[in-house]
Design an enzyme around this catalytic site. Structure first.
Site: not given
Lengths: 329, 329
Positions: A64, A133
């Site tokens: 990322e 999440h």
């Protein structure tokens, strides 16, 4: 909104927006994890790899920091990249690049360089994905000068915000709530770009303003329906842009209804809801007939079991109760 | 002018290299004085001892290439051709500085020479360099992006992610690791299991070599070879330049972590000392010419200080400029 349109999902609206951008501007490309061959974690980019090829729908390693930074670099180098970070949860691995580079380079360089980068990411809870999440951290990004932060909630905004964001000379972060991808609605065939600044009043009312954005918009609208049954006319304000905030629309609504409830899936402490509440105190205190109410997530990492996840998140009955409370009911 | 991929070591070029290193040395010595006079504030990281790397490596670049550097980047900026005047004005925080005064010592930028900073996050510009190189590749330009960083960056995730991405996508990046043996105060063998940084690059299949970073010719030769390969489309290259910082990490560093004898030993291998002696021994430079070079640089420096002293401070009314691109009127 035109009602003579085609029915499509939020996901399809995003895909159409990406497709249009790729067709309109050769500088546009999209990169991220599993955006290509896999078709996107949330299937937003499904089919685009075959249509546009691996150069423009670019699969990345699980890096990322590097691919977000590479998006910044590519923007500096004359491209118009769209970086897809699978979810806001993983964006923490790219936070340095977003906050220390994308948001600062224009300023640090005395205006010599700007970063026309668009970052898209999914946000929010509601799918029993547990604590790592299910974050709603868009408020963190909205804290940072140099970024623009938007949260399209409607099909129209999902379709129209991307092009405007790509045209913007500065970095724009787009938050897509995970519970919205399957929602569908009509979209006018000629629906084009929409502004990425400015809030929208999604439902007019006179008694209380429900101020919200993203995935919570439809909960607020549902709450407004329920309140209507009780004779309470709630106005629903969709922020759309989280940075900058549209103070004029917020204060205009509060000036009319004299009551406000802010619905925000972020945690209450240090939330966007706190910021909006403070602004109402600063700018519309004398128009208020009741303390500003807030419906936020409980101060707990989002738990896995359905009933506990539901309890942790803002729900329609919570919004209805908070709205009633501003009316002393 | 010599072509970037070939070294022509005639007298003119040797003088050019020596002068380049001396300009950096004298500029920074003056900066240290100005710091004690409180003309320059904030952090000041001196490159003294490491000049051969910036000067040597920069010979391999054309004006169209890009440069990314660190917070110890005065040398890179000077070697890249930024004028001493605007550099010094930036040290003073003046409007006429190369970053409009907003960056200071750690954030030198220059659009004209594609100098992308000046980043104060260790390893933070590696992903950007990858992206700039990606933009060049996608637009079919035969350009190199040179990215300078210290060996401390090898401990950061961004280093590994970036090397992998650059190798995976065969991007035109020249990675230049300036291994000065200390990440601030932490010795390399106290922080890395593999102390040969170039081997980490090799593990990503990036052709890499270790170079004597105190030898400007060795650096230039290696950089020209690497840049020529990159321009031929052979993908990224990596140079680990072994060097030493003669001064403290910053102006706040008491240097308790290393022996004075070690510092002295390295100073005897100093890049300017060695190269200057070699030029005198080979008859390329006599004492009078050296004095004239010093006098030239002193005059340039005096002019730079006068420029900075005379520069206007930015009005406080402009505080929030360059956070976002101003709308075109």
């Amino acid at each position: 909104m035109s009602d003579a349109g085609v029915e499509m999902t939020y996901r399809e609206a995003l895909r159409e927006a990406i497709r249009e951008a790729l067709n309109r501007d050769p500088r546009v490309f999209l990169m991220g994890e599993d955006v290509g061959r896999y078709g996107g974690c949330y299937a937003v980019t499904k089919g685009l790899y075959d249509e546009f090829g691996p150069e423009r729908i670019r699969d990345t390693p699980l890096s990322e920091s590097a691919f977000t930074g590479a998006g910044i670099g590519a923007a500096l180098g004359g491209m118009r990249p769209i970086v897809e970070i699978m979810t806001v949860n993983f964006s923490l691995l790219a936070l340095d690049q977003i906050v220390n580079n994308a948001a600062t380079i224009r300023h640090m360089s005395g205006g010599q360089f700007n970063v026309p980068l668009v970052i898209r990411m999914a946000t929010g809870a509601g799918k029993q994905l547990a604590a790592q999440h299910s974050h709603s951290l868009e408020g963190w990004y909205a804290h940072v000068p140099g970024l623009k932060v938007v949260a399209p909630a409607t099909i129209r905004d999902a379709r129209g915000m991307l092009w405007t964001a790509l045209e913007d000379p500065d970095p724009v972060v787009i938050f897509e709530h995970v519970m919205l991808y399957n929602r569908s609605g009509p979209l006018a065939a000629d629906a084009g770009a929409v502004p990425i600044t400015g809030a929208a009043v999604r439902r007019e009312g006179t008694d209380v303003s429900l101020i919200t954005y993203g995935g919570s918009l439809f909960k607020a609208l549902e709450a407004a329906d329920a309140l209507q049954q009780e004779g309470i006319a709630a106005e629903v304000v969709d922020l759309r842009s989280l940075r900058p905030l549209d103070d004029a629309t917020i204060m205009g609504s509060v000036g009319k209804t004299h009551r406000a409830v802010i619905v925000d899936e972020g945690w209450r402490t240090g939330s966007l809801a706190a910021e909006i509440s403070a602004r109402i105190m600063e700018q519309a205190f004398w128009a208020l007939d009741a303390p500003v109410g807030r419906v936020c997530s409980a101060e707990v990492p989002i738990p896995y079991p359905r009933h506990l996840e539901d309890a942790a998140l803002p729900q329609v009955p919570d919004i209805v109760a908070a709205a009633r409370a501003t009316l002393g009911r | 002018m010599s072509t970037p991929d070939k070294l022509h070591l005639n007298r003119d070029h040797a003088l050019h290299l020596l002068r380049g290193m001396l300009r950096i040395r004298r500029f920074e010595e003056r900066c240290a004085e100005l710091y004690t006079e409180e003309k320059i504030r904030g952090f000041l990281h001196l490159y003294i001892g490491e000049e051969a790397i910036a000067v040597g490596a920069m010979q391999s670049l054309t004006p169209e290439d890009a440069v990314c550097a660190t917070y110890r980047e005065h040398g890179h900026a000077l070697a890249r051709g930024l004028p001493m005047t605007t550099l010094m004005a930036e040290m003073y925080g003046k409007r006429a500085g190369c970053s409009g005064g907003r960056g200071g010592s750690m954030h030198l930028f220059d659009a004209a020479s594609r100098f992308y900073g000046g980043s104060a996050i260790v390893g933070g510009l590696l992903p950007l360099a990858v992206g700039i190189a990606l933009a060049d590749k996608l637009q079919g330009r035969q350009r190199v992006t040179a990215c300078f960083f210290g060996e401390g960056a090898a401990a950061e995730g961004a280093f590994h992610e970036s090397l992998n991405l650059a190798a995976l996508w065969q991007l035109p990046v020249l990675f230049v690791c300036e291994n000065n043996l200390y990440a601030m105060g932490t010795a390399l063998d106290r922080s890395e299991s593999e102390t040969h940084i170039f081997r980490k690059a090799e593990s990503y299949r990036v052709p890499a070599e270790s170079v004597d970073g105190m030898d400007v010719i060795a650096v230039e030769v290696a950089a020209r070879r690497a840049a020529a390969d990159i321009r031929d489309g052979a993908g990224p290259r990596f140079l680990e330049c072994l060097t030493y910082r003669f001064r403290a990490h910053s102006m706040f560093d008491a240097q308790l972590y290393r022996d004075k004898a070690e510092v002295e030993a390295w100073k005897q291998k100093g890049p300017i000392l060695r190269f200057g002696q070699w030029m005198q021994e080979t008859g390329m430079l006599d004492a009078a010419e050296r004095d004239a070079m010093e006098a030239d640089i002193a005059a340039e420096l005096d002019e730079a200080v006068a420029f900075a002293e005379g520069g206007a401070a930015e009005p406080v009314e402009e505080l929030t400029r360059d956070v976002y691109t101003e709308p075109r009127s």
